[in-house]
Design a protein around this motif. Sequence first.
Motif: not given
Lengths: 718, 190
Positions: A144-147, A149, A151, A266, A268, A298, A652, A654, A657, A663, A665, B21-22, B90, B94, B98, B114, B183, B187
């Motif tokens: 498992a690493g950093m997901v 994302k 946009f 993974e 997103i 972020k 967000f 969902v 899927q 995933l 969003l 969902h995942s 939700l 990472s 929500q 966040e 994770a 990192d």
Amino acid sequence: MRTSHCSHNLGAAQFRSHVAISRERAGCGGRGKGVFLSCSSLWHGRLPHSSEAAADTSRLPGRSAWLCWVHHSALSAVICAPQLSKALITHPKHIPVGAPSHRVWSAGGLRSSCELHRTAPSPVRTPRVGGGQRCGVSRPPRIAGMVLKVFFPSCCSSAESGILIGRWIPEQSSAVVLAVVHFPFIPVQVKQYLREVQQVAKVSVSVLGSWNNSKQEKEESLSEFLEDLGTIFSHEPWIQISKEGDSKFWNCSTLQKQSDSHREEEIILVYYDQRKVMLSHLHPPLDTADLGAEDASKLSAIFNTVASSKVLFMTDRYDDGPIKMTHWQSDGVEASIIVELMKQASVPACMLLTFLLSLVSGVCNSRLLKFWPLSFLWSKLSTCEQLGHRLQHLQVISSSKKAQNQTQLMRKANIFVSLLIDVALGILLMSWLYRKNQIGHLADTLIPVADHVAEELQDLLQWLMGAPAGLKMNRALDQVLGRFFLYHIHLWISYIHLMSPFIEMILWYVGLSACLGLTVALCILSDIIALLTFHIYCFYVYGARLYCLKIYGLSSLWRLFRGKKWNVLRQRVDSCSYDLDQLFIGTLLFTILLFLLPTTALYYLVFTLLRLLVVIVQGLIHLLVDLIDSLPLYSVILRFCRSYRLAAGVKFRVLEQQDGKPLRLLMQINPLSYGSVVQTYRLPTYSCYPKDSWTSLCKKLFLGELIYPWKHKGEKQD
Amino acid sequence: MEERRYRSASGAPLALRCRQHSASCRELAVRCPRLQLRSLSAVTSAVWLAAYGLFVLCQNSMVLSAAIFLTLIGLIIYLHFVKIDQESLLVIGSLGIQVTSSYASGKESTTFIEMSQVKDVVINEAIHMQKVIYYLCILLQDPQDPQGVSEVVPLFQSSKPRLDCLIEVYKSCHEILDQTKTASQSDGVK
């Protein structure tokens, strides 16, 4: 049909390539935008006229781009999708004169030409063995690493294939896609363009990956080709997104060149509305200069990225630049004529306004108006305060400095709308006042009302002079005080009657000032009330002073009665030995004052209540004035009509899927609540309430000290 | 997606729905009991009886129309601002957490926190009226002090589920949160 030529003069190489690009505006409906590309390559310096003519009438079937290679250094290669190979094979007449077909145009030549390209001086990370293998590394066990994302702007969902440009934020492992650059493009030009954008926007924009929107089934060669692009634009990781037909579920994968990490991330996929994110402002606003990723959240990083890339969104598809992009404005840059006209008109209007304001403030600050009686009068009238306040507002609006940031801009806009509404309401009031001789009616009713108030006061005093509420008053003091106040009322009534012929004219001219705004009219009303009830104020002051004197006298004599004294030096009560005659006189006076106390206290109570009544009425009027002054109407209307501009955060949702796909969003803007809007953008006013807390107010009332219920900022306390 | 029945702190039946969902995204929703018809009719009839009594006393028909108006306005305000139908959480590893509350009139009020601000999700005890109840809350990180907590955000405030339901939600949340924390730590070490 427009044609643009770009010819590259290759110094070292012996060949000159002449690429003619012609395109037609969108008029051919559907997806195919009809990009005509004809490519004629020149060997040994000959101009190919014939092939150009042939190319003009050509129209390529299906996809609108193809691959052409010029065999020279990699820097000036024009890159298009590899469909050309198929197209040219089916339409052999398009093969340019003199081009060695075996080297460039064959389908298998695609692979070899890739290798040829790779021998050029650009740095190569890993040598490619052949088609279909990924980095030469077999799949490791999943850690498992950093997901990651991504946009993705929703406007680019139906864009043609191309490469993705945007910003990569390594600390958060997220990629913000800003636009899709379509084929054909020259990598050097793309890099140069991105460098220019980076300089202007101060945002590190780079090529992030590839986007494949295939209307037919998945094509292996195209996807291989897109992977190869990763070697030209070295970016770590290289993101590949592909969409098949009209499917909602996209494939998203990354290419990691540094094979030491060995992990599968993974992904997103977050869709966002580019226009709304660009225009919105996050609250609470963070300092834009501080873009350190540890400090900035972020979301603010993403919002800042999109907002600063305005220059990227300025090119639309009708521009003649070498780069064709898709973003939210690529269908045509929006501009409103009215807004442009207003911007042009605002500059001379501001200058005129500044000039007028300097004149007015010069007159106001002149020595003539600073003589003692006049300056005292101006400080007491609330109308002058309000006018000064509005003058300040006008100065803020008409200043020629542009607003630095969002807060200042909203402030200016709020002041402008507030002034506009104020003047509009004032003119409405004026139109009502001057219609059907309302002023005359008002003036006619004013004198009888003043008479009526005076009569009521006289009745009240007569009641006090008798036995009010069954209390027995000290006859002599009662008569003295009562007659004194009655005479005062008589003077006042005579004064009002003296003024009565001029009342109507004064009111008429004063009513004209309502055109300066409803707030000014309300302040004038408050001042008129203060002037008309001046005698009540005088009575209150007399009663309060008398009562205050009595209370202090009583407390001092009470101390004497007990044998104590107030030490002024030490600010405390000390014991003191009095002489007999001092004690005697002191006790006598104490008794007199004590038995006269109820009478004075009653007069004080009655007049204080009357004064408080007037103060409450004036206070309500001032509250209304403050409300009109400080309400940020522009912000409230903006929150109502364009709620995405004032963002409290994001939310967000969902989306549907599918197993195995990333995933999905949808990021939407969460607007600020109305309460926070009003609180954040409230305009500052000149008065502050309350001046006293309830306990200190009660204490002052009990001791007979004069109370001034509102204080203006900057005014010295009495 | 599963749905299980639990009870709230005051005994009302609740339903917890958990959707995955995942691998790093989970949605947990607690559904409160709907507005009962009998309580609605009880309140309406009480108000109207009182208005009719007033009308008989003062013979002013304005009282009746005022009562009807008041009932309507009161019902609309209650449905739009007070009655919460469903509260959901939700958790997207990472990205963040929500919290959504949906009202009976369809209005939804959402807050997104966040992941960098989230310190932990814990079950706490509180004294509420005359009882002690358990509630789930999110602890927010203090930016200045890495060990400190700047804010506590309580969840499921209007449905107030009991401890068994809260433990389910807590375990679900922590599966994803722990994934994210390991994770990010690995990192960070790199």
